[in-house]
Design a protein around this motif. Structure first.
Motif, PDB file in Angstrom:
ATOM      1  N   ARG A 171      -9.512   1.074   3.359  1.00 35.12           N
ATOM      2  CA  ARG A 171      -8.349   1.662   2.678  1.00 35.12           C
ATOM      3  C   ARG A 171      -8.386   1.478   1.169  1.00 35.12           C
ATOM      4  NH1 ARG A 171      -3.218  -0.777   5.488  1.00 35.12           N
ATOM      5  NH2 ARG A 171      -2.193   0.684   4.066  1.00 35.12           N
ATOM      6  N   GLY A 172      -9.240   0.573   0.683  1.00 35.84           N
ATOM      7  CA  GLY A 172      -9.373   0.443  -0.757  1.00 35.84           C
ATOM      8  C   GLY A 172      -9.134  -0.963  -1.272  1.00 35.84           C
ATOM      9  N   ARG A 173      -9.480  -1.157  -2.514  1.00 38.83           N
ATOM     10  CA  ARG A 173      -9.359  -2.462  -3.165  1.00 38.83           C
ATOM     11  C   ARG A 173      -7.909  -2.931  -3.163  1.00 38.83           C
ATOM     12  NH1 ARG A 173     -11.750  -1.084  -7.305  1.00 38.83           N
ATOM     13  NH2 ARG A 173     -13.816  -2.001  -7.003  1.00 38.83           N
ATOM     14  N   GLY A 174      -7.686  -4.159  -2.748  1.00 36.04           N
ATOM     15  CA  GLY A 174      -6.350  -4.736  -2.728  1.00 36.04           C
ATOM     16  C   GLY A 174      -5.505  -4.346  -1.534  1.00 36.04           C
ATOM     17  N   MET A 175      -6.023  -3.482  -0.677  1.00 36.98           N
ATOM     18  CA  MET A 175      -5.273  -3.044   0.490  1.00 36.98           C
ATOM     19  C   MET A 175      -5.637  -3.909   1.700  1.00 36.98           C
ATOM     20  SD  MET A 175      -3.404  -0.635  -0.618  1.00 36.98           S
ATOM     21  CE  MET A 175      -2.828   0.171   0.894  1.00 36.98           C
TER      22      MET A 175
END
Length: 207
Positions: A149-153
């Motif tokens: 889902r992406g960086r920091g997710m």
């Protein structure tokens, strides 16, 4: 006792405990086979796990490589690798991939392997900075990571800090002179095809 500890620490493959047809084992072995033609000179396998992959490429490319430094951040894992996958050209040692002094400690390399590692570290930019500093001009980095889902997710994988999107994955390599992105599907590696969903990216980068 060591093997039980390795299971508990998570996501470290122990081939001797798995069936030869285990999907995760086959995927991990396939990544090392994919990287084999690029192996030469002084080599770093960062987050080497139990050492089976380091041992495999050292045997396959024993004439082309001069030394292989295989590092992991777990004492029991390094102990197991030294015991089960010892090789005259491999040095196993405990190190932290985010240590800012890592380039000074380990030196420069012609080839760096980093398989399924970056999703485990909180600061992926520091990790990439370390790899870039340790790679000689003209050297090659082969790095893989699952997509998510992406960086920091948040991620459903308990040992993953996050999983990058395909676009974020490609952005990791902007400073390299040349980068080729492949996608892993099972034991195969290919360029993207319409209608196929890919879960793992593999970058082959030249500094």
């Amino acid at each position: 006792m060591v093997i039980q500890m390795l299971e508990w620490t998570g996501e470290r493959i122990i081939p001797k405990q798995l069936k030869p047809t285990n999907g995760m084992l086959l995927e991990h072995i396939a990544r090392y086979y994919f990287a084999t033609p690029y192996i030469k000179g002084r080599v770093l396998d960062i987050a080497c796990g139990t050492g089976y992959g380091s041992h495999m490429v050292a045997k396959e490319r024993k004439r082309e490589l001069t030394e292989l430094i295989a590092v992991d951040n777990d004492d029991d894992t390094i102990y197991y690798a030294n015991r089960e996958y010892n090789h005259q050209k491999i040095i196993y040692q405990k190190e932290d991939a985010l240590d800012p002094d890592l380039p000074e400690k380990l030196g420069m390399f012609d080839t760096i392997l980093s398989f399924e590692t970056i999703e485990h570290v909180a600061d992926d930019q520091r990790f990439m900075d370390n790899l870039y500093q340790m790679l000689k001009p003209g050297g090659m980095l082969i790095l893989s990571s699952p997509f998510g889902r992406g960086r920091g997710m948040p991620t459903s994988e308990p040992f993953h800090v996050h999983q990058l999107t395909p676009a974020e994955f490609e952005e990791l390599f902007v400073r390299f002179r040349e980068t080729e992105i492949y996608y892993q599907r099972g034991v195969t590696f290919e360029k993207p095809r319409d209608g196929v969903r890919y879960f793992i990216g593999v970058a082959v980068c030249t500094k």
